[in-house]
Design a protein around this motif. Structure first.
Motif, PDB file in Angstrom:
ATOM      1  N   ILE A 267       0.816  -1.212   0.000  1.00 57.52           N
ATOM      2  CA  ILE A 267       0.000   0.000   0.000  1.00 57.52           C
ATOM      3  C   ILE A 267       0.853   1.267   0.000  1.00 57.52           C
ATOM      4  O   ILE A 267       0.653   2.171  -0.796  1.00 57.52           O
ATOM      5  CB  ILE A 267      -0.897   0.023   1.263  1.00 57.52           C
ATOM      6  N   ASN A 268       1.821   1.291   0.908  1.00 55.24           N
ATOM      7  CA  ASN A 268       2.612   2.512   1.067  1.00 55.24           C
ATOM      8  C   ASN A 268       3.383   2.873  -0.184  1.00 55.24           C
ATOM      9  O   ASN A 268       3.480   4.037  -0.561  1.00 55.24           O
ATOM     10  CB  ASN A 268       3.583   2.363   2.243  1.00 55.24           C
ATOM     11  N   GLU A 269       3.926   1.837  -0.853  1.00 54.20           N
ATOM     12  CA  GLU A 269       4.679   2.066  -2.075  1.00 54.20           C
ATOM     13  C   GLU A 269       3.778   2.703  -3.148  1.00 54.20           C
ATOM     14  O   GLU A 269       4.186   3.628  -3.855  1.00 54.20           O
ATOM     15  CB  GLU A 269       5.224   0.718  -2.569  1.00 54.20           C
ATOM     16  N   CYS A 270       2.556   2.186  -3.197  1.00 52.29           N
ATOM     17  CA  CYS A 270       1.609   2.722  -4.185  1.00 52.29           C
ATOM     18  C   CYS A 270       1.270   4.178  -3.890  1.00 52.29           C
ATOM     19  O   CYS A 270       1.222   5.017  -4.799  1.00 52.29           O
ATOM     20  CB  CYS A 270       0.318   1.913  -4.172  1.00 52.29           C
ATOM     21  N   ILE A 271       1.054   4.471  -2.602  1.00 52.96           N
ATOM     22  CA  ILE A 271       0.704   5.846  -2.249  1.00 52.96           C
ATOM     23  C   ILE A 271       1.824   6.799  -2.648  1.00 52.96           C
ATOM     24  O   ILE A 271       1.584   7.849  -3.257  1.00 52.96           O
ATOM     25  CB  ILE A 271       0.410   5.960  -0.731  1.00 52.96           C
ATOM     26  N   SER A 272       3.067   6.400  -2.380  1.00 50.88           N
ATOM     27  CA  SER A 272       4.162   7.307  -2.717  1.00 50.88           C
ATOM     28  C   SER A 272       4.313   7.455  -4.231  1.00 50.88           C
ATOM     29  O   SER A 272       4.624   8.532  -4.741  1.00 50.88           O
ATOM     30  CB  SER A 272       5.469   6.836  -2.074  1.00 50.88           C
ATOM     31  N   HIS A 277       3.763  10.851  -9.081  1.00 51.59           N
ATOM     32  CA  HIS A 277       3.259  11.084 -10.445  1.00 51.59           C
ATOM     33  C   HIS A 277       2.007  11.948 -10.480  1.00 51.59           C
ATOM     34  O   HIS A 277       1.445  12.184 -11.551  1.00 51.59           O
ATOM     35  CB  HIS A 277       2.984   9.754 -11.139  1.00 51.59           C
ATOM     36  N   ASN A 278       1.584  12.374  -9.263  1.00 57.54           N
ATOM     37  CA  ASN A 278       0.431  13.257  -9.205  1.00 57.54           C
ATOM     38  C   ASN A 278      -0.805  12.680  -9.889  1.00 57.54           C
ATOM     39  O   ASN A 278      -1.439  13.317 -10.724  1.00 57.54           O
ATOM     40  CB  ASN A 278       0.786  14.623  -9.803  1.00 57.54           C
ATOM     41  N   VAL A 279      -1.107  11.415  -9.567  1.00 66.51           N
ATOM     42  CA  VAL A 279      -2.322  10.778 -10.106  1.00 66.51           C
ATOM     43  C   VAL A 279      -3.114  10.200  -8.935  1.00 66.51           C
ATOM     44  O   VAL A 279      -2.583  10.041  -7.834  1.00 66.51           O
ATOM     45  CB  VAL A 279      -1.982   9.638 -11.092  1.00 66.51           C
ATOM     46  N   ASP A 280      -4.402   9.898  -9.200  1.00 62.80           N
ATOM     47  CA  ASP A 280      -5.171   9.304  -8.113  1.00 62.80           C
ATOM     48  C   ASP A 280      -5.533   7.837  -8.364  1.00 62.80           C
ATOM     49  O   ASP A 280      -6.192   7.221  -7.556  1.00 62.80           O
ATOM     50  CB  ASP A 280      -6.412  10.142  -7.769  1.00 62.80           C
ATOM     51  N   THR A 281      -5.100   7.294  -9.497  1.00 65.79           N
ATOM     52  CA  THR A 281      -5.270   5.846  -9.708  1.00 65.79           C
ATOM     53  C   THR A 281      -3.993   5.282 -10.324  1.00 65.79           C
ATOM     54  O   THR A 281      -3.224   6.008 -10.972  1.00 65.79           O
ATOM     55  CB  THR A 281      -6.448   5.507 -10.649  1.00 65.79           C
ATOM     56  N   LEU A 282      -3.812   3.992 -10.128  1.00 66.90           N
ATOM     57  CA  LEU A 282      -2.690   3.307 -10.761  1.00 66.90           C
ATOM     58  C   LEU A 282      -3.221   2.100 -11.507  1.00 66.90           C
ATOM     59  O   LEU A 282      -4.228   1.507 -11.112  1.00 66.90           O
ATOM     60  CB  LEU A 282      -1.693   2.819  -9.702  1.00 66.90           C
ATOM     61  N   LYS A 308      -2.469  -5.300   3.483  1.00 69.17           N
ATOM     62  CA  LYS A 308      -1.068  -4.929   3.293  1.00 69.17           C
ATOM     63  C   LYS A 308      -0.800  -4.625   1.819  1.00 69.17           C
ATOM     64  O   LYS A 308      -0.210  -3.618   1.462  1.00 69.17           O
ATOM     65  CB  LYS A 308      -0.157  -6.084   3.762  1.00 69.17           C
ATOM     66  N   SER A 309      -1.237  -5.540   0.909  1.00 67.69           N
ATOM     67  CA  SER A 309      -0.984  -5.320  -0.516  1.00 67.69           C
ATOM     68  C   SER A 309      -2.245  -4.749  -1.169  1.00 67.69           C
ATOM     69  O   SER A 309      -3.328  -4.752  -0.582  1.00 67.69           O
ATOM     70  CB  SER A 309      -0.598  -6.628  -1.196  1.00 67.69           C
ATOM     71  N   ILE A 310      -2.077  -4.269  -2.395  1.00 66.80           N
ATOM     72  CA  ILE A 310      -3.204  -3.622  -3.082  1.00 66.80           C
ATOM     73  C   ILE A 310      -4.150  -4.624  -3.728  1.00 66.80           C
ATOM     74  O   ILE A 310      -5.210  -4.268  -4.202  1.00 66.80           O
ATOM     75  CB  ILE A 310      -2.712  -2.634  -4.153  1.00 66.80           C
ATOM     76  N   GLU A 311      -3.763  -5.896  -3.757  1.00 68.21           N
ATOM     77  CA  GLU A 311      -4.520  -6.881  -4.502  1.00 68.21           C
ATOM     78  C   GLU A 311      -6.041  -6.869  -4.237  1.00 68.21           C
ATOM     79  O   GLU A 311      -6.835  -6.866  -5.172  1.00 68.21           O
ATOM     80  CB  GLU A 311      -3.953  -8.282  -4.264  1.00 68.21           C
ATOM     81  N   PRO A 312      -6.482  -6.803  -2.962  1.00 67.92           N
ATOM     82  CA  PRO A 312      -7.930  -6.843  -2.723  1.00 67.92           C
ATOM     83  C   PRO A 312      -8.657  -5.572  -3.170  1.00 67.92           C
ATOM     84  O   PRO A 312      -9.874  -5.558  -3.276  1.00 67.92           O
ATOM     85  CB  PRO A 312      -8.037  -6.987  -1.197  1.00 67.92           C
TER      86      PRO A 312
END
Lengths: 370, 208
Positions: A267-272, A277-282, A308-312
């Motif tokens: 999660i944290n890696e995704c947030i950073s 990249h100044n986006v709200d989705t990945l 913990k991970s973004i999978e869900p």
């Protein structure tokens, strides 16, 4: 409707028109185009006998035009000239009714025609009918020039570079008006121009002339697809590679270099990454780089503390398209779905890029202006 | 000869002037139209006419006198021909300077030669033609003085009598009314100009 049979014109040893034959069907908008001195205006003026051919025959509705009285013939052919030529000693209403008056229409009939025609081009009768040409702008004058040609409802209207003396804005709006008038009235128009854009816009059939001969006679699409000579190709210039020759696909409209994350990332890696990249989705991909879905900052905020991970959190609600999909369909999907972007995938479901409204607009601009 | 002769002399003078101008108008406009249809012929005819125009009126009246003698017709023919020149020239110039776009539009609309002339060309040339008429009128007032030379009366009587009697008063009695007459008639033609020239042309007052 109109047929030229082996028509030639020569002054001395100089051939102005060299054995041209063609025919025009009723209700068509035919545009004569070519370099200056190619004989396009001469060809036009032969139709109302302002110029007589030295050889050959011209038939209007299967009648040889030389068998008809010149003056009477012209009263049944509309004629619009480049210099406009409204009679300065007559009012707008009188100018419009020149031909009906010559044909001895009643006063009431003339008045009805003036009302009807002025209304058709959105010039209020009360305001314009009694003005003199010198009190009007060039664009308004040429509108009246066109109405004068239409007043006695001739089956055919000739236009000799009618818009070349007008500014580009006025020209555009008059072109549109002529097009809609032609479609409304279903008349045959023969139109001379040296402007290929005008020809492509207006024509049902383009007749390309050079040195007194017809080089190619074809509908605009066909001329764009298969120009008969290098010269026509030059004339078509920038239009030849335009959208009508090739179908655009999603690949032309997408933005590439998209950053995707693996579904196993934390999660944290995704947030950073989002912040950087100044986006709200990945965009989320699996380990074979196949598209899985997207993850949004809103979902992370909502449930981030339990996983913990973004999978869900991966959602599959973002529309996807194939690289080979028609660009127009993609455009419609983007607009109608309300999504911020479309994800473009190749055959193996790998992410190739995304289409946003911005990427669409810039791709369209590039198509339009090069 | 005195002031009591003035009304009669003025009437005779006016008669000669107006009759000659009418003759000149008819001849000038007709010939002007004909010449404007035949540009090649005009290139020959117009220079010749210009030469004739330079022959002094007095010489011309003298020549006609040999033919018709001391009659009113001599004066009318001489003045009529002189009055023709400016009108003819202006009619011709007005017609050939009509912008070709109007001719093409008129033809393209299906006007016959005559309709083209009367509905388009003459109205557009009218300001120039009336300019010629004005010139002609003013000139004719002064040329009509010559009528008295062959005993046909008019304001010239006073002038010639005054010259031979060395009477300045008598000369002015002829000259002043002649000048006033020229001014009044010229103004009348100007008025005619205002009322007959098509509205659409008035602002610019030209045929361009």
């Amino acid at each position: 409707m109109l047929r030229f049979e082996h028509v030639s014109l020569s002054y001395g040893s100089q051939k102005i028109i060299d054995d041209i034959s063609f025919s025009i069907e009723e209700g068509q908008m035919v545009v004569l185009i070519g370099p200056s001195g190619c004989g396009k205006t001469t060809t036009l003026k032969m139709i109302n006998r302002l110029i007589e051919p030295s050889q050959g025959k011209i038939y209007l509705n299967d009648e040889d035009i030389t068998k008809k009285d010149k003056v009477d013939l012209r009263r049944h052919i509309g004629y619009v000239i480049q210099q406009i030529g409204l009679f300065p000693n007559m009012t707008v209403a009188q100018n419009i009714c020149v031909v009906p008056t010559l044909l001895k229409y009643s006063k009431e009939e003339c008045d009805r025609i003036v009302h009807e025609l002025l209304e058709m081009v959105n010039l209020p009768y009360e305001q314009y009918a009694h003005k003199y040409p010198s009190e009007m702008s060039g664009g308004q004058q040429q509108r009246i020039g066109i109405l004068r040609a239409l007043a006695a409802s001739p089956p055919i209207v000739l236009m000799d570079e009618p818009f070349s003396a007008l500014d580009p804005m006025t020209r555009r709006s008059l072109q549109q008006e002529v097009r809609s008038l032609q479609q409304k009235l279903k008349k045959t128009f023969v139109f001379v121009t040296h402007d290929m854009e005008e020809a492509l816009d207006l024509a049902d059939v383009i007749v390309f002339m050079d040195r007194g001969k017809i080089v190619q006679m074809a509908p605009p699409e066909e001329m764009l697809a298969h120009p008969a000579s290098g010269q026509i190709q030059d004339f078509l210039g920038k239009f030849i590679h335009s959208s009508s020759t090739r179908t655009l696909t999603a690949a032309d409209f997408m933005r590439t270099g998209i950053y995707a994350v693996s579904a196993t990332k934390g999660i944290n890696e995704c947030i950073s990454k989002m912040q950087r990249h100044n986006v709200d989705t990945l965009i989320v991909v699996d380990d074979k780089a196949a598209y899985q879905g997207t993850v949004s900052i809103a979902d992370i905020r909502l449930t981030g503390h339990v996983v913990k991970s973004i999978e869900p959190l991966i959602r599959c609600n973002t529309p996807t398209v194939q690289t080979t999909d028609n660009a127009k369909d993609c455009f419609e999907q983007l607009i109608s779905s309300g999504a911020n972007y479309l994800v473009v995938l190749d055959e193996e479901k790998r992410v190739q890029g995304i289409i946003t409204k911005t990427s669409m607009a810039s791709a369209m601009a590039e198509q339009l202006w090069g | 000869m005195g002031i009591h002769d003035l009304p009669h002399a003025l009437a005779v003078h006016l008669f000669f002037t107006l009759s000659s101008v009418v003759i000149g108008l008819v001849l000038g406009v007709t010939l002007g139209i004909l010449l404007s249809r035949k540009p090649k012929l005009s290139n020959v005819v117009l220079p010749i006419l210009s030469v004739f125009n330079t022959v002094p009126g007095i010489v011309f009246i003298g020549l006609l006198l040999l033919i018709w003698g001391m009659e009113a017709i001599t004066v009318l023919v001489a003045l009529g021909i002189y009055a023709t020149f400016p009108i003819l020239k202006n009619t011709y110039a007005g017609l050939i300077s009509v912008n070709p776009q109007y001719i093409e539009a008129a033809k393209g609309c299906g006007m016959s030669q005559t309709q083209q002339l009367f509905r388009v060309e003459l109205p557009l040339a009218l300001p120039t033609i009336i300019g010629g008429l004005r010139m002609s009128t003013v000139y004719t007032v002064s040329w009509a003085v010559l009528a008295s030379m062959i005993g046909q009366g008019g304001l010239g009587e006073f002038i010639y009598a005054g010259i031979s009697a060395n009477d300045n008063g008598l000369i002015l009695l002829g000259a002043i009314p002649a000048a006033v007459l020229a001014f009044v008639l010229g103004s009348l033609v100007d008025l005619l100009q205002t009322y007959t020239v098509p509205k659409g042309l008035r602002k610019r007052g030209s045929t361009k």
